[in-house]
Scaffold this motif. Sequence first.
Motif, PDB file in Angstrom:
ATOM      1  N   ARG A   1       0.842  -1.184   0.000  1.00 21.69           N
ATOM      2  CA  ARG A   1       0.000   0.000   0.000  1.00 21.69           C
ATOM      3  C   ARG A   1       0.886   1.246   0.000  1.00 21.69           C
ATOM      4  N   ARG A   2       0.281   2.368  -0.421  1.00 18.71           N
ATOM      5  CA  ARG A   2       1.029   3.632  -0.460  1.00 18.71           C
ATOM      6  C   ARG A   2       0.272   4.740   0.245  1.00 18.71           C
ATOM      7  N   ILE A   3       1.031   5.598   0.909  1.00 18.85           N
ATOM      8  CA  ILE A   3       0.512   6.843   1.473  1.00 18.85           C
ATOM      9  C   ILE A   3       1.296   7.968   0.823  1.00 18.85           C
ATOM     10  N   ALA A   4       0.585   8.827   0.098  1.00 15.88           N
ATOM     11  CA  ALA A   4       1.238   9.915  -0.623  1.00 15.88           C
ATOM     12  C   ALA A   4       0.223  11.022  -0.851  1.00 15.88           C
ATOM     13  N   LEU A   5       0.713  12.149  -1.312  1.00 13.97           N
ATOM     14  CA  LEU A   5      -0.179  13.250  -1.661  1.00 13.97           C
ATOM     15  C   LEU A   5      -0.875  12.936  -2.976  1.00 13.97           C
ATOM     16  N   PRO A   6      -2.099  13.376  -3.153  1.00  9.43           N
ATOM     17  CA  PRO A   6      -2.839  13.041  -4.372  1.00  9.43           C
ATOM     18  C   PRO A   6      -2.280  13.760  -5.599  1.00  9.43           C
ATOM     19  N   ASP A   7      -2.599  13.229  -6.750  1.00  7.06           N
ATOM     20  CA  ASP A   7      -2.234  13.854  -8.020  1.00  7.06           C
ATOM     21  C   ASP A   7      -3.217  14.993  -8.281  1.00  7.06           C
ATOM     22  N   ALA A   8      -3.006  16.091  -7.568  1.00  4.24           N
ATOM     23  CA  ALA A   8      -3.958  17.196  -7.601  1.00  4.24           C
ATOM     24  C   ALA A   8      -3.256  18.461  -7.124  1.00  4.24           C
ATOM     25  N   PHE A   9      -3.863  19.615  -7.387  1.00  4.01           N
ATOM     26  CA  PHE A   9      -3.400  20.865  -6.808  1.00  4.01           C
ATOM     27  C   PHE A   9      -4.005  20.963  -5.407  1.00  4.01           C
ATOM     28  N   LEU A  10      -3.156  21.081  -4.397  1.00  2.00           N
ATOM     29  CA  LEU A  10      -3.607  20.998  -3.023  1.00  2.00           C
ATOM     30  C   LEU A  10      -4.116  22.342  -2.517  1.00  2.00           C
ATOM     31  N   ASP A  11      -4.901  22.283  -1.434  1.00  2.00           N
ATOM     32  CA  ASP A  11      -5.484  23.483  -0.857  1.00  2.00           C
ATOM     33  C   ASP A  11      -4.447  24.290  -0.089  1.00  2.00           C
ATOM     34  N   ALA A  12      -4.783  25.548   0.161  1.00  2.00           N
ATOM     35  CA  ALA A  12      -4.044  26.379   1.101  1.00  2.00           C
ATOM     36  C   ALA A  12      -4.697  26.256   2.472  1.00  2.00           C
ATOM     37  N   GLY A  13      -3.912  26.523   3.516  1.00  2.70           N
ATOM     38  CA  GLY A  13      -4.474  26.442   4.848  1.00  2.70           C
ATOM     39  C   GLY A  13      -3.420  26.150   5.892  1.00  2.70           C
ATOM     40  N   ALA A  14      -3.867  25.826   7.094  1.00  2.00           N
ATOM     41  CA  ALA A  14      -2.960  25.484   8.187  1.00  2.00           C
ATOM     42  C   ALA A  14      -2.406  24.074   7.969  1.00  2.00           C
ATOM     43  N   LEU A  15      -1.118  23.901   8.238  1.00  2.00           N
ATOM     44  CA  LEU A  15      -0.488  22.613   7.965  1.00  2.00           C
ATOM     45  C   LEU A  15      -1.135  21.435   8.688  1.00  2.00           C
ATOM     46  N   PRO A  16      -1.441  21.513   9.975  1.00  2.00           N
ATOM     47  CA  PRO A  16      -2.079  20.356  10.620  1.00  2.00           C
ATOM     48  C   PRO A  16      -3.379  19.942   9.932  1.00  2.00           C
ATOM     49  N   THR A  17      -4.167  20.926   9.534  1.00  2.00           N
ATOM     50  CA  THR A  17      -5.421  20.636   8.836  1.00  2.00           C
ATOM     51  C   THR A  17      -5.151  19.965   7.497  1.00  2.00           C
ATOM     52  N   LEU A  18      -4.170  20.493   6.756  1.00  4.39           N
ATOM     53  CA  LEU A  18      -3.854  19.936   5.446  1.00  4.39           C
ATOM     54  C   LEU A  18      -3.271  18.529   5.555  1.00  4.39           C
ATOM     55  N   HIS A  19      -2.435  18.299   6.558  1.00  7.10           N
ATOM     56  CA  HIS A  19      -1.849  16.960   6.722  1.00  7.10           C
ATOM     57  C   HIS A  19      -2.926  15.927   7.042  1.00  7.10           C
ATOM     58  N   ASP A  20      -3.897  16.316   7.842  1.00  9.93           N
ATOM     59  CA  ASP A  20      -5.034  15.420   8.099  1.00  9.93           C
ATOM     60  C   ASP A  20      -5.853  15.203   6.824  1.00  9.93           C
ATOM     61  N   ARG A  21      -6.123  16.288   6.123  1.00 10.52           N
ATOM     62  CA  ARG A  21      -6.957  16.218   4.928  1.00 10.52           C
ATOM     63  C   ARG A  21      -6.355  15.306   3.865  1.00 10.52           C
ATOM     64  N   TYR A  22      -5.043  15.366   3.721  1.00 10.63           N
ATOM     65  CA  TYR A  22      -4.398  14.604   2.657  1.00 10.63           C
ATOM     66  C   TYR A  22      -3.726  13.323   3.146  1.00 10.63           C
ATOM     67  N   GLY A  23      -3.998  12.950   4.405  1.00 12.53           N
ATOM     68  CA  GLY A  23      -3.642  11.618   4.874  1.00 12.53           C
ATOM     69  C   GLY A  23      -2.213  11.401   5.291  1.00 12.53           C
ATOM     70  N   ILE A  24      -1.453  12.484   5.603  1.00 18.15           N
ATOM     71  CA  ILE A  24      -0.059  12.277   5.978  1.00 18.15           C
ATOM     72  C   ILE A  24       0.229  12.680   7.426  1.00 18.15           C
ATOM     73  N   SER A  25      -0.795  12.952   8.211  1.00 21.94           N
ATOM     74  CA  SER A  25      -0.590  13.167   9.652  1.00 21.94           C
ATOM     75  C   SER A  25      -0.423  11.802  10.322  1.00 21.94           C
ATOM     76  N   SER A  26       0.111  11.802  11.526  1.00 16.06           N
ATOM     77  CA  SER A  26       0.282  10.538  12.254  1.00 16.06           C
ATOM     78  C   SER A  26      -1.051   9.837  12.458  1.00 16.06           C
ATOM     79  N   ALA A  27      -2.066  10.602  12.829  1.00 18.04           N
ATOM     80  CA  ALA A  27      -3.379  10.001  13.064  1.00 18.04           C
ATOM     81  C   ALA A  27      -3.953   9.411  11.793  1.00 18.04           C
TER      82      ALA A  27
END
Length: 333
Positions: A296-322
């Motif tokens: 399996r892979r965990i990576a950022l999507p093939d997309a233009f990502l949103d702007a915002g606070a890093l903790p929120t973005l890391h959760d949104r795109y699946g790369i936070s610890s949680a």
Amino acid sequence: MSATTEKKPRLTTSAMIASIASEGQRVKAAPFGKALVDLAAARPDIVGMTADLAKYTDLHLFAQAYPDRFFQMGMAEQVLVAAAGGMAKEGFVPFATTYAVFGTRRAFDFVHQVIAEENLNVKLCCALPGLTTGYGPSHQACEDLALMRSIPNMMVIDPCDALEIEQAVPAIAAHQGPVYMRLLRGQVPLVLDEYDYQFELGKAKLLRDGKDVLLISSGILTMRALEVAKSLDEIGVGAAVLHVPTLKPLDTQTIVREARREGRLVVVAENHSEIGGLGEAVATALLSEGVAPRFRRIALPDAFLDAGALPTLHDRYGISSAAITSSVKGWLD
């Protein structure tokens, strides 16, 4: 202003310089700048160059220590890269810094033709790699590793923390040829000292072992992988972490050896687009060697990502610890 109107403090954004460190996490300030200053004391051939971003790549420390060996090229990344190539031709070892989006996307042809084709001894060290800024697609370098891996002669490094940056600076200076290194700046987390870590060019390192899951990672996702492994320990899941700081040349031997061990889910985690990064490199290596684990892979999507606070973005795109912990648990069920 009326007597009844209160003057409110001006609100500012810290998205550009936001630290990737978690609250309370140990950090070291400016490891790249300090390591380069220390190295340059014994290496008069080292010069520092930047595209108007000395302060934001920690190269200002080098400028203060060695003003005669520091070159400010202005907001002109193509000129920066071309000038660094000229310096290398004259026998210097230029460390050129800018943001990763500008050093790779904007200056790609100059890196390709001026530096790499002639195999010049330039070290391109670029800040804000992957999703380490909340400023949106203009500043999020989610494709930098794919771009640099595609260039012949180019070594590609993705360090995890402050310790690794300190160790990588003299190592890439000793390497003869062009290097692209992702750069963490400012207050950089410190985690690898707990694992008796020593950086080696071209070598992956098993930081911890485990029987159920093998997490293969690079850069700040190794920091996350170590956090995930500790969380999985609490529910009786043994997770190994294989850190791969050098993406090119890839340590295929170590990766294949660890992935061959039976009964483990193999998960590649990276702070980069799912296109062209560590995940695809590892998958290709395993397929070429006839190794086919559960993968399996965990990576950022093939997309233009949103702007915002890093903790929120890391959760949104699946790369936070949680988020990573949740994904791994789901794959194990």
